[in-house]
Enzyme design. Sequence first.
Site, PDB file in Angstrom:
ATOM      1  N   GLU A   1       3.602  -6.406   3.726  1.00  0.00           N
ATOM      2  CA  GLU A   1       3.530  -5.822   5.064  1.00  0.00           C
ATOM      3  C   GLU A   1       4.777  -6.238   5.853  1.00  0.00           C
ATOM      4  O   GLU A   1       5.257  -7.363   5.715  1.00  0.00           O
ATOM      5  CB  GLU A   1       2.285  -6.331   5.807  1.00  0.00           C
TER       6      GLU A   1
ATOM      7  N   HIS B   1       0.843  -1.207   0.000  1.00  0.00           N
ATOM      8  CA  HIS B   1       0.000   0.000   0.000  1.00  0.00           C
ATOM      9  C   HIS B   1       0.873   1.251   0.000  1.00  0.00           C
ATOM     10  O   HIS B   1       1.964   1.257   0.586  1.00  0.00           O
ATOM     11  CB  HIS B   1      -1.008  -0.010   1.153  1.00  0.00           C
TER      12      HIS B   1
ATOM     13  N   GLU C   1      -5.338   1.728   2.448  1.00  0.00           N
ATOM     14  CA  GLU C   1      -5.184   0.537   3.291  1.00  0.00           C
ATOM     15  C   GLU C   1      -5.186   0.891   4.764  1.00  0.00           C
ATOM     16  O   GLU C   1      -5.704   0.157   5.597  1.00  0.00           O
ATOM     17  CB  GLU C   1      -3.892  -0.209   2.917  1.00  0.00           C
TER      18      GLU C   1
ATOM     19  N   ASP D   1      -0.312   4.406   0.838  1.00  0.00           N
ATOM     20  CA  ASP D   1      -0.696   5.418   1.828  1.00  0.00           C
ATOM     21  C   ASP D   1       0.028   5.133   3.138  1.00  0.00           C
ATOM     22  O   ASP D   1       0.513   4.025   3.360  1.00  0.00           O
ATOM     23  CB  ASP D   1      -2.219   5.430   2.045  1.00  0.00           C
TER      24      ASP D   1
ATOM     25  N   ASP E   1       6.459   0.550   6.478  1.00  0.00           N
ATOM     26  CA  ASP E   1       5.037   0.230   6.276  1.00  0.00           C
ATOM     27  C   ASP E   1       4.431   1.261   5.329  1.00  0.00           C
ATOM     28  O   ASP E   1       3.928   2.268   5.767  1.00  0.00           O
ATOM     29  CB  ASP E   1       4.330   0.222   7.643  1.00  0.00           C
TER      30      ASP E   1
HETATM   31 ZN    ZN Z   1       0.795  -1.547   6.311  1.00  0.00          ZN
END
Ligand code: ZN
Length: 325
Positions: free
Chosen positions: A171, A78, A145, A80, A111
Amino acid sequence: MSIAKQILDLSEKYRDYTAENLSKLVKIYSLSMQEGDVAAELVRQMEEAGFDEVWTDPLGNVIGRIGNGKKVLAIDGHIDTVDLGNREDWDLEPLSGLIKDGYVHGRGTVDQKGGVAAFVTAGRIIKELGLDNDITLYCTGTIMEEDCDGLCWKYMVEENKIKPDYVIITEPTNTNIYRGHRGRMEIHAHFYGLSSHGSAPERGKNAIYMAARAALDIEKLNEDGLKDDDFLGKGSITLSEFVSNSPSLCAVSDYARIHCDRRLTVGETKESSVKEIEEIVKGMKAKVEVLHYEVESYTGLTYGMEKYYPTWAISESEEIVQTGA
Ligand SMILES: [Zn+2]
């Protein structure tokens, strides 16, 4: 030279390239629903890396395709991030993207923009070594996300009709391979009492007391009423919000609401979790509701889903787990 060795050598060769790409992604402030600029940068990076096709879907997910084979793989990250928090808690500028001592610094490096920069390089290496004969690989820079995990892939599967045989989610897991995760859902319980003058509470029915009794039963439910699993551990539930209302602060409360954060292990479903709460509020004037998420993405498209994210677990013997290991 083995393919694995060639891949390793090229990964080493492209170390700075990967770090530079990550740094560029980190420099762009990209909260959920505000991913337009970082999406454009990712499109640029994928095109530069030689992906066969790169596009942005109507929701705003960035998709890069390599190959046209029968087996369909996806690598997801992701784009964002959560917000920056308190600036004083940062030693370095959160959006600096500073490359120093072998690390890239800033919000989202781990992340999950690190995964994104890595799959851009992976795409480049796959093209360079000609490993794209038998597969279709989608590298997906997904959005929103942090606000509603799962919404982006619901769109990918149901609207884009991309249904991979295997997906690798990047992740952060301390470079361990994770082959499952507890599920999650958000549940409201509404309680409807009867207001009366505060001087005569016996004439009314206080919604706060109703909700409070249910809240304590939910605490007990968490302590010993939920399923356990050898691999994913116990299911859990906690209250994250308690809201109440009353016609006046000199009157008996006639409405209360609790917000339950439920984590689901193997064998627990939406139906079973709702039933547990319904059992607790039985006999009260109450309503149990699974929440719905619906917002406008940065492209202006409104999309939503029920806030139920099922448990998933795959066997250790699965091909993708063994290949990764
Ligand atoms: Zn994440």
